[in-house]
Design a protein around this motif. Structure first.
Motif, short mmCIF file in Angstrom:
data_model
loop_
_atom_site.label_atom_id
_atom_site.label_comp_id
_atom_site.label_asym_id
_atom_site.label_seq_id
_atom_site.Cartn_x
_atom_site.Cartn_y
_atom_site.Cartn_z
N PRO A 123 0.80 -1.23 0.00
CA PRO A 123 0.00 0.00 0.00
C PRO A 123 0.84 1.28 0.00
N ASP A 124 2.13 1.19 0.31
CA ASP A 124 2.92 2.42 0.28
C ASP A 124 3.89 2.49 -0.90
N GLU A 129 6.61 5.11 -7.39
CA GLU A 129 7.71 4.38 -6.76
C GLU A 129 7.74 2.92 -7.17
N SER B 2 11.44 8.89 -8.65
CA SER B 2 10.34 9.85 -8.55
C SER B 2 10.86 11.22 -8.13
N ARG B 5 13.46 14.15 -4.56
CA ARG B 5 14.58 13.35 -4.07
C ARG B 5 15.72 14.23 -3.61
N GLY B 11 11.19 10.95 -1.88
CA GLY B 11 10.21 10.20 -2.67
C GLY B 11 8.80 10.33 -2.14
N GLN B 12 7.95 9.47 -2.65
CA GLN B 12 6.51 9.55 -2.32
C GLN B 12 5.95 8.15 -2.04
N TYR B 13 6.39 7.53 -0.97
CA TYR B 13 5.95 6.17 -0.64
C TYR B 13 4.70 6.27 0.23
N ILE B 14 3.57 6.44 -0.45
CA ILE B 14 2.33 6.75 0.27
C ILE B 14 1.18 6.10 -0.47
N SER B 15 0.03 5.99 0.19
CA SER B 15 -1.08 5.27 -0.44
C SER B 15 -1.60 6.03 -1.66
N MET B 19 -2.23 10.33 -3.36
CA MET B 19 -1.32 10.84 -4.39
C MET B 19 -1.83 12.09 -5.10
N ILE B 276 12.32 2.71 4.37
CA ILE B 276 11.23 3.46 3.75
C ILE B 276 10.05 3.48 4.71
N HIS B 278 6.76 6.29 6.49
CA HIS B 278 6.11 7.60 6.53
C HIS B 278 6.31 8.38 5.23
N LYS B 281 12.06 7.68 1.74
CA LYS B 281 13.25 6.84 1.93
C LYS B 281 14.24 7.68 2.72
#
Lengths: 258, 394
Positions: A123-124, A129, B2, B5, B11-15, B19, B276, B278, B281
């Motif tokens: 989910p993340d 990414e 992405s 950086r 980055g954007q490691y989110i649900s 987005m 990774i 919240h 990274k």
């Protein structure tokens, strides 16, 4: 064509999710086998994470129980080896990206291949990414399943065109957990997805009753259910197999009626 | 790779659900940051409401006592609401208002960011809900009441370690339920892009002022600037305009808790690994399974298992150095500043002071050090008393 996509060829699919290691991995093996036997088409095995930011309370609590019981990735792989001695049902690992990043993408997906775990969902890891994960997963023939949500709108095309296996359509805003209503633009979202891909669409987040599973499957190719399954395990602990089996049979029937 | 950086970090490691909202935020921010009206409005708020520019105070007695470099304190503690947090909050709240949002949510550790957000919400007439770890609501009870006085609703978060990271988890969950009318005022240089950049830009006023002030007072740049680091917002603000000045050492002070060789620490650079979490990274305190580790510090504001991605990059490129400071050292510095200069600072800021106390004596008397005094210490008095075994009666 991927084995996951193939699952949807003949009929709509019911896809249960279970948190690995709750109450312990021996029971995860037993419950996965029971759900496979009861008619589940694909099973998502959740690898517990300390801070599951996309989950509601039911899966949060299950994750913490599993971690407190001493969950380890290597032990999960052993458990899946035991599952694979008994069934070839398509399996998916679902988790947050940090435990996988920490384990190493290459080692993780190589193990998926060895265990015949056909898919991976995180989910993340959104579209932006996905590449760092997918280019390793692809090397080992593992599909990285993409999520599309009610807020995806103009993002749907790029996500759908790049998708593999099937598409996980998020039914509504917010986190996982049972709910009584779903996003009003769900049907429209699925129609938009179908403009860009032939991949099947399964709907998840909030589905718990057979009627909901039927309704969601009637506008898509299947239903994904997590919290309702995890809740049965929370209630019945080490004796959840009969209730899980009955629930999966009922839900599968509802999906097939759609 | 992405957007957003810093080297390989960020980055954007989110649900997926969040987005489009992040894209919208980025677009609006890129527009307004160059908008003269927006900047004029923000500057009036910072100067007339929040008491900027903050003083650069020469700590003469401390300098004399330590016997080395001249010590200057950048007095963010004198800002309205008592900490640097207001700089970022006024910027984000004004942006949210321009975006048509009517509701602000925030996480908070020590409560300073929550108080600042509640203040901005009251000022702009917006709804406000703050997520705070239950453990922090106990050790920073005064700030909970301040937020309530300002009209905010405070949600004690009962999951996990019941501290800052759990408050962030809960704020992210809430935001993914409701983005239409709600802006998440992230309080540090962390989270998914564009937050680390937005928060840095709004905090960069600290170093912009400090650089001009020190040049005016000393006629040359400082030998070092020092700030405490949890997520790293005051440090990023303090460092930013000095980054191109290669001769200026940038020193971030992490909360070592009971020591970096104990499990009771929050020193991410000293004890963490790349990961990774919240939305970003960066470096995180984690166990051998990649599970986020429970961290500890006497300071609720530094009690966080990660560090902003730009700090991770400054560390990797060796442009900044990061050092651990223990609870004991911070408490000693807290008391020292009170007695030598008559200033009660936040326990967070005391981590930076403690390091200055270690290095100033060995430095040239013609050189100077600027320490970011990120907040005032009223909120910590009860906790320090408890730490010292003093029984306070109300």
């Amino acid at each position: 064509m991927s084995k996951l996509t193939d699952c949807f060829k003949e009929h709509k699919c019911f896809i249960p999710f279970i948190t690995a290691g709750d109450p312990d991995l021996d029971h995860t093996v037993e419950y996965v086998l029971a759900m496979a036997e009861a008619g589940a088409d694909i099973i998502e095995i959740g690898i517990p994470f300390s801070d599951p930011t996309a989950e509601g309370p039911v899966i949060q609590e299950a994750s913490l129980r599993a971690l407190e019981a001493g969950f380890k990735m290597e032990n999960l792989f052993d458990a899946v080896r035991r599952i694979r001695e008994k069934t070839d049902i398509p399996l998916i690992f679902m988790t947050y990206i940090n435990p996988v990043f920490h384990y190493g993408y290459d080692a993780f997906f190589q193990t998926c291949k060895e265990l015949k775990v056909e898919g991976f969902i995180s989910p993340d890891v959104p579209f932006e990414e996905k590449r760092e994960v997918a280019e390793v997963a692809r090397k080992y023939g593992v599909d990285v399943i993409s999520l599309i949500s009610p807020t995806s709108e103009d993002r749907i095309e790029q996500i759908a065109r790049d998708a593999e296996g099937y598409i996980y359509v998020v039914s509504s805003m917010g986190v996982t957990g049972e709910r009584s209503s779903f996003s009003s633009n769900l049907k429209e979202t699925i129609e938009t997805i179908r403009k860009y891909t032939d991949l099947p669409c399964a709907v998840g987040f909030g589905i718990s009753t057979p009627q909901q599973a039927k309704d969601m499957s009637s506008i898509s190719d299947g239903a994904i259910v997590g919290s309702a399954i995890v809740k049965i395990v929370a209630r019945d602990g080490k004796n959840a197999a009969p209730a899980l089996s009955a629930y999966v049979k009922e839900m599968k029937q509802a999906v097939l009626e759609a | 790779m992405s957007k957003g950086r810093f080297g390989r970090f960020g980055g954007q490691y989110i649900s997926e659900t969040l987005m489009n909202e992040l894209y919208r935020l980025e677009r609006e921010y890129e527009h307004y940051k160059n908008d003269p009206d927006f900047n004029r409005e923000l500057n009036v708020l910072l100067n007339e409401y929040a008491n900027r520019p903050s003083l650069l105070y020469y700590a003469g007695k401390m300098t004399e006592d330590l016997g080395g470099a001249k010590i200057y304190l950048k007095r963010e503690d004198l800002n309205h609401t008592g900490a640097h947090k207001i700089n970022n909050v006024l910027g984000q709240a004004l942006l949210a208002k321009k975006m048509g949002k009517t509701r602000l949510i925030a996480e908070t550790g020590a409560g300073q960011h929550g108080v600042a957000t509640a203040t901005a919400a009251a000022f702009f007439g917006m709804e406000c809900e703050v997520f705070m770890g239950e453990h922090d609501t106990e050790r920073q009870a005064l700030n909970v009441y301040r937020m309530e006085l300002l009209g905010a609703k405070v949600h004690p978060v009962k999951t996990g370690t019941r501290t800052l990271k759990d408050a962030v988890n809960e704020a992210m969950r809430e935001w993914s339920c409701r983005v239409e009318d709600t802006h998440y005022v992230l309080g540090s240089v962390m989270g998914p892009h564009p937050f680390p950049t937005i928060v840095r830009d709004f905090q960069a006023v600290i170093s912009k002022e400090a650089r001009e002030q020190i040049l005016e007072k000393e006629g040359k740049l400082p030998a070092a600037v020092v700030a405490c680091v949890g997520g790293g917002s005051n440090a990023m603000g303090m460092f930013y305009n000095f980054i191109p000045d290669e001769g200026v050492r940038l020193i971030g002070c992490e909360a070592a808790g009971k020591g970096v060789d104990t499990p009771e620490t929050a020193a991410t650079i000293a004890t963490g690994r790349e990961g990774i979490f919240h939305g970003m990274k960066s470096y995180f305190c984690q166990d051998d399974q990649g599970q986020i580790a429970p961290v500890y510090s006497i300071s609720a504001g530094l009690d966080y298992p990660g560090i902003g991605p730009e700090h991770a990059w400054l560390h990797d490129t060796k442009r900044a150095e990061y050092v651990p400071v223990t609870d004991d050292e911070a408490v000693e510095a807290f008391e020292y500043l009170a007695r030598t200069e008559g200033i009660i600072c936040a326990i967070e800021s005391a981590h930076a002071l403690a390091h200055v106390m270690k290095i100033a004596g060995d430095m040239d008397k013609n050189d100077s050090i600027i320490v970011c005094l990120s907040g005032r210490g009223d909120k910590d008095v009860a906790a320090i008393a408890r730490y010292k075994g003093v029984d306070l009666h109300e």
